[in-house]
Design an enzyme around this catalytic site. Structure first.
Site, mmCIF file in Angstrom:
data_model
loop_
_atom_site.group_PDB
_atom_site.id
_atom_site.type_symbol
_atom_site.label_atom_id
_atom_site.label_comp_id
_atom_site.label_asym_id
_atom_site.label_seq_id
_atom_site.Cartn_x
_atom_site.Cartn_y
_atom_site.Cartn_z
ATOM 1 N N LEU A 157 -40.315 47.746 -16.645
ATOM 2 C CA LEU A 157 -40.995 48.333 -15.488
ATOM 3 C C LEU A 157 -41.368 49.786 -15.714
ATOM 4 C CD1 LEU A 157 -38.680 46.908 -12.656
ATOM 5 C CD2 LEU A 157 -40.952 46.078 -13.312
ATOM 6 N N GLY A 160 -37.542 55.930 -19.024
ATOM 7 C CA GLY A 160 -37.050 57.258 -18.699
ATOM 8 C C GLY A 160 -36.578 57.988 -19.931
ATOM 9 N N GLY A 161 -35.833 59.067 -19.680
ATOM 10 C CA GLY A 161 -35.393 59.903 -20.794
ATOM 11 C C GLY A 161 -34.353 59.243 -21.673
ATOM 12 N N GLY A 163 -33.709 55.630 -21.673
ATOM 13 C CA GLY A 163 -33.884 54.203 -21.896
ATOM 14 C C GLY A 163 -34.925 53.601 -20.972
ATOM 15 N N CYS A 164 -35.007 52.285 -21.007
ATOM 16 C CA CYS A 164 -36.025 51.553 -20.242
ATOM 17 C C CYS A 164 -35.439 50.937 -18.981
ATOM 18 C CB CYS A 164 -36.636 50.446 -21.112
ATOM 19 S SG CYS A 164 -37.558 51.045 -22.537
ATOM 20 N N LYS A 179 -31.626 49.555 -15.309
ATOM 21 C CA LYS A 179 -31.858 50.731 -16.151
ATOM 22 C C LYS A 179 -30.859 50.700 -17.298
ATOM 23 C CE LYS A 179 -32.400 54.932 -14.390
ATOM 24 N NZ LYS A 179 -32.019 56.246 -13.811
ATOM 25 N N ASP A 276 -33.901 66.898 -9.383
ATOM 26 C CA ASP A 276 -34.967 66.306 -10.199
ATOM 27 C C ASP A 276 -35.934 65.512 -9.320
ATOM 28 O OD1 ASP A 276 -36.329 65.871 -12.567
ATOM 29 O OD2 ASP A 276 -35.204 64.062 -13.062
#
Length: 446
Positions: A157, A160-161, A163-164, A179, A276
């Site tokens: 989908l 990120g920093g 992993g997927c 995640k 963030d």
């Protein structure tokens, strides 16, 4: 209960034994008991003779007082024993009831694990853990493999920093987002722990729900509810370029994000600073309801010195005082929210590349034009241009300008921002605005 019955029977047996001993002693000391009638023990060769007068004197002056004393003592001892075990039983019942009221649960590797059992491994959690926490489900790695088609690339989908994120379909036909954090860097571990510690204590309609987690060797996974429409970033800056987001839907998304942020700032104790906040961390469900996500960098007030925190965040959203001086407050989140609000109005990315080594932030580019009413309508996202009441556009622009002020003290609290946005969102979408007939209805917006 079984133990209690055993102890109670033991106390009764002791009481009965003491009565038997008394009866035996009385029998031996009774004047009608004749030593001559009893057989001599084989190991006794002689026995002192006692006169009848002496025996009679013992029976009168010694036997009956001792009998009363021993009976009283035995009865009292038995009563004390019964009362003692009764008190122990009452104490155990009270303790068990308290444990049940406090929500203690037995651990089960496949069904669920209380947060207190998980966070006990991490001293940083124990400082901030609350008395009562939600149950964090421990997911089986094999089941997550099956649910994600063995983490197939087609199920990704986003990325990120660390992993997927994969789409997962479970046995009960429900969906989730997994995640996957590969690698064992200290930053990844800390974010993983922080995410579980915070989301297990937070429940709010505008904050993502954590369904569970999994630790398998060096791989760590977080499982969330599935947000069908992805992130605000992908909607605004992806292939559709925000075509599914009308003016009123954009204002609803801004209001949802403000509500989630207000919960963190005003209703969490201690206060939570997201640190963030950005469009890629604002997720949209099937009805375009917005929820804040990715709490790996979040901090709680009081856990550490906020004036000396390692700089983290995303370029374009980081507040100037945090970027330059390392000073972090709730107003840092307000600045990031202002940048998201500009993205919704203008349809531009927070930082855009001008040349090979030159970039420009949306704040620097837009600030001179946001305060000029003659220029503002021309810089609005073409997808929504001329579809809103200009008065509402000026109001939203004014809120955005206040949020991105360089001086933190000039920025409003997120509560003030929330109250400013509520009148601009249609009632059908969670605000208080009554739409006139000449504007599209909320149903058509959806």
């Amino acid at each position: 209960m079984y133990t209690l019955l055993v102890l109670l029977h033991a106390s009764i047996w002791i009481l009965e034994l003491s009565v038997v001993v008394v009866d035996a002693r009385l029998l031996l000391e009774s004047p009608i008991y004749s030593p001559s009638l009893a057989p001599d023990p084989p190991f006794i060769t002689s026995m002192p003779a006692f006169s009848p007068d002496i025996a009679e004197g013992r029976s009168k002056h010694h036997l009956f007082p001792n009998r009363k004393l021993v009976i009283a003592f035995s009865t009292t001892l038995g009563a004390i024993i019964v009362i003692f075990f009764l008190l122990c039983w009452l104490f155990c019942r009270k303790k068990i009831k308290k444990m049940e009221d406090d929500g203690f649960h037995s651990s089960d590797g496949l069904k669920g694990l209380a947060l207190s059992q998980f966070v006990g491994k991490y001293s940083s959690f124990r400082k901030s853990s609350q008395k009562r926490s939600l149950i964090v489900t421990v997911m089986d790695f094999k089941k997550l493999e099956v649910a994600t088609n063995n983490f197939r690339e087609s199920e990704i989908l986003g990325q990120g920093g660390f992993g997927c994120v994969y789409k997962a379909q479970f046995d009960d036909k429900s969906y989730g987002a997994v995640k996957r954090l590969d690698g064992g860097s200290q930053d990844a571990k800390k974010e993983f722990e922080t995410e579980i510690a915070l989301l297990s204590k937070i429940q709010h309609p505008n904050i993502i729900t954590l369904l569970g987690y999994c630790i398998h060797e060096e791989t760590k996974m977080l499982v969330y509810e599935l947000m069908e429409n992805g992130s605000l970033d992908s909607q605004l800056h992806g292939s559709s370029h925000g075509s599914a987001l009308t003016w009123h839907i954009r204002m609803k998304i801004a209001l949802d994000a403000a509500r989630g942020l207000e919960y963190l700032h005003e209703h969490c104790n201690p206060q939570v600073i997201h640190r963030d906040l950005k469009s890629s961390n604002i997720l949209l469900d099937s009805n375009l309801n917005a929820k804040l996500s990715d709490f790996g960098l979040a901090i709680q007030d009081g856990l550490e010195n906020r004036n000396n925190i390692k700089l983290s965040g995303t370029l374009g959203y980081v507040a100037p005082e945090y970027l330059l001086d390392g000073k972090l407050t709730d107003k840092s989140d307000v600045y990031a929210f202002g940048v998201v609000l500009l993205e919704l109005i203008l349809g531009r990315k927070p930082v855009e590349k001008l040349a090979q080594a030159q970039c420009q932030s949306i704040v620097t580019w837009a600030m001179p034009q946001l305060t000029d009413r003659s220029k503002l309508p021309s810089i609005v996202d073409p997808v929504i241009r001329d579809t809103m009441d200009l008065k509402h556009l000026y109001q939203v622009a004014a809120v955005a300008v206040l949020c991105v002020q360089p001086e933190p003290s000039y920025r409003p609290l997120i509560t003030d921002v929330l109250h400013s946005l509520v009148p601009l969102v249609p009632m059908e979408l969670g605000g208080t605005l009554r739409l006139p007939h000449k504007y599209p209805s909320a149903h058509q917006d959806s």
